[in-house]
Design an enzyme around this catalytic site. Structure first.
Site, short mmCIF file in Angstrom:
data_model
loop_
_atom_site.label_atom_id
_atom_site.label_comp_id
_atom_site.label_asym_id
_atom_site.label_seq_id
_atom_site.Cartn_x
_atom_site.Cartn_y
_atom_site.Cartn_z
N LYS A 63 31.49 48.60 29.23
CA LYS A 63 32.35 47.55 29.77
C LYS A 63 32.69 47.82 31.23
O LYS A 63 32.48 46.98 32.11
CB LYS A 63 33.61 47.41 28.92
CG LYS A 63 33.33 46.96 27.50
CD LYS A 63 34.61 46.83 26.69
CE LYS A 63 34.30 46.39 25.26
NZ LYS A 63 35.52 46.24 24.44
N HIS A 101 37.44 51.36 53.28
CA HIS A 101 38.44 51.49 52.21
C HIS A 101 39.73 50.78 52.63
O HIS A 101 40.25 51.00 53.73
CB HIS A 101 38.72 52.96 51.96
CG HIS A 101 39.66 53.22 50.83
ND1 HIS A 101 41.02 53.24 50.98
CD2 HIS A 101 39.42 53.48 49.52
CE1 HIS A 101 41.59 53.50 49.82
NE2 HIS A 101 40.64 53.65 48.91
N ASP A 127 45.53 45.70 38.70
CA ASP A 127 44.75 46.30 39.77
C ASP A 127 44.16 47.56 39.20
O ASP A 127 44.87 48.52 38.93
CB ASP A 127 45.63 46.59 40.99
CG ASP A 127 44.81 47.07 42.19
OD1 ASP A 127 43.59 47.25 42.05
OD2 ASP A 127 45.40 47.28 43.27
N MET A 128 42.87 47.54 38.99
CA MET A 128 42.27 48.67 38.27
C MET A 128 40.90 49.01 38.82
O MET A 128 40.14 48.13 39.23
CB MET A 128 42.15 48.34 36.78
CG MET A 128 41.26 47.16 36.48
SD MET A 128 41.23 46.76 34.72
CE MET A 128 39.86 45.59 34.68
N ALA A 129 40.63 50.29 38.85
CA ALA A 129 39.27 50.74 39.10
C ALA A 129 38.44 50.49 37.85
O ALA A 129 38.97 50.37 36.74
CB ALA A 129 39.27 52.23 39.44
#
Length: 362
Positions: A241, A131, A189-191
């Site tokens: 999506k 991580h 910045d996205m999960a």
């Protein structure tokens, strides 16, 4: 590892205020006691405090404990030095050697910044990592060098695929940063999940409920109980999506870079039998290879001005560019201090005492 578009107020409800510099010193000292040498500990602490300052508490200083515990358990190699397996025109393949994720990711960024201006593009894959915090911490560095930065990372399977009911894929984040001439970069910045799982971990730590639509329990039933959500799965954003993007990141950053994806990736919180085996992919694009750096900068400013001048919905001053909310939070944090829940401050102080760091946040 992905960051939300905007901070979630109930997650970030704060009761204490700490100067970022003081927080970074505390986190770095804890990580050094866990075995990291000073440069690596500084990098990791910087990434955690940066996330906290930007309102991304899910990837902030609360992660200091789990990093410290995995370092002390030998599941992260505190002395690891990433090595380049292969480096050709426009690409590089890096083995992070089970280093803490920020060290593996930074090795890729250093290569990309060096190679992209020569080759016009640099694609760097990192295997054997862990991580690495927020991807934007790294893509912003590429943008700071005048490059378009793209980052993606695998993660342990904590999310359902669309149509599934059990864990199958990670929340595999994606970040893109576009440089600007005199302003901070435009950044997403996205999960690929409805929320970063770290936010649910934080909610569980704080004893708070999970908003509807974020997760299902171990039986695949919708839940707002944080503990049940952690035992179950998070949901992909926008159904097929988010599910499809997560799958593609598993294929590109996972199977292409390391051959490790899905259930082959270890969970940082739940699996204490093996290293994680996370993989990252970073892409740096030099605008000089297309319209040219100056022309691109002009086009970006025209684009930004057009977005900012769009008609707005009710109660909205103007349409914001991605990353602006986080940048405002960062500026406020370095002006006024970072707001932290007392539970997080107490946990950091307890952790410091456990590992023999003499300083306390309060």
């Amino acid at each position: 590892m992905g960051t939300p578009t905007k901070p979630t107020p109930d997650v970030l409800a704060a009761e204490a205020r700490v100067l970022p510099e003081r927080l970074a010193v505390q986190c770095q000292a804890i990580l050094e006691r866990a075995g990291l040498h000073d440069a690596s500990a500084h990098l990791v602490a910087d990434s955690l405090v940066d996330a906290e300052a930007r309102g991304i508490a899910s990837h902030g200083v609360a992660r200091t404990r789990i990093y410290s515990e995995r370092l002390r358990a030998g599941l992260l190699d505190a002395q690891a030095r990433p090595r380049v397996l292969r480096r050709t025109t426009g690409s590089a393949h890096v083995d992070a050697a089970n280093a803490i994720g920020q060290v593996g990711a930074q090795a890729a960024i250093d290569i990309a910044i060096q190679d992209a201006p020569r080759d016009m593009v640099s694609v760097v894959g990192v295997a054997g990592s862990n991580h690495c915090g927020t991807l934007a911490f790294f893509t912003r560095q590429l943008a700071g060098a005048g490059l378009v930065g793209i980052g993606m990372s695998t993660a342990p399977p904590t999310m359902t695929y669309h149509g599934g009911r059990s864990r199958a894929v990670g929340t595999n984040p994606l970040s893109i940063a576009v440089p600007r001439r005199h302003e901070p970069p435009i950044v997403i910045d996205m999960a690929t999940s409805a929320t970063a799982r770290g936010k649910i971990i934080l909610l569980e730590k704080l004893g708070r409920a999970v908003p509807p639509g974020w997760a299902v329990d171990a039986e695949g039933r919708p839940t707002t109980d944080a503990a049940a959500a952690l035992a179950g799965s998070v949901l992909p954003f926008a159904g097929p999506k988010g599910s499809g993007i997560a799958m593609m990141i598993d294929l590109l950053a996972g199977t292409l870079v390391s051959g490790v994806s899905g259930p082959d990736i270890g969970d940082m919180y739940e699996d204490w039998t093996r290293p994680q085996g996370v993989s990252h992919m970073f892409i740096a694009i030099d605008p000089a290879g297309w319209v040219g750096r100056d022309a691109f900068a002009d086009h970006v400013e025209t684009f930004a001005a057009r977005v900012s001048s769009l008609p707005t919905a009710a109660d909205v001053d103007r349409v914001l560019l991605p990353g602006e909310i986080e940048q405002r939070a960062w500026e406020a944090a370095y002006r006024d201090g970072i707001s932290l829940p007392h539970e997080i401050v107490d946990d950091l102080d307890a952790l410091a005492a456990d590992v023999g760091v003499p300083t306390r946040l309060r």
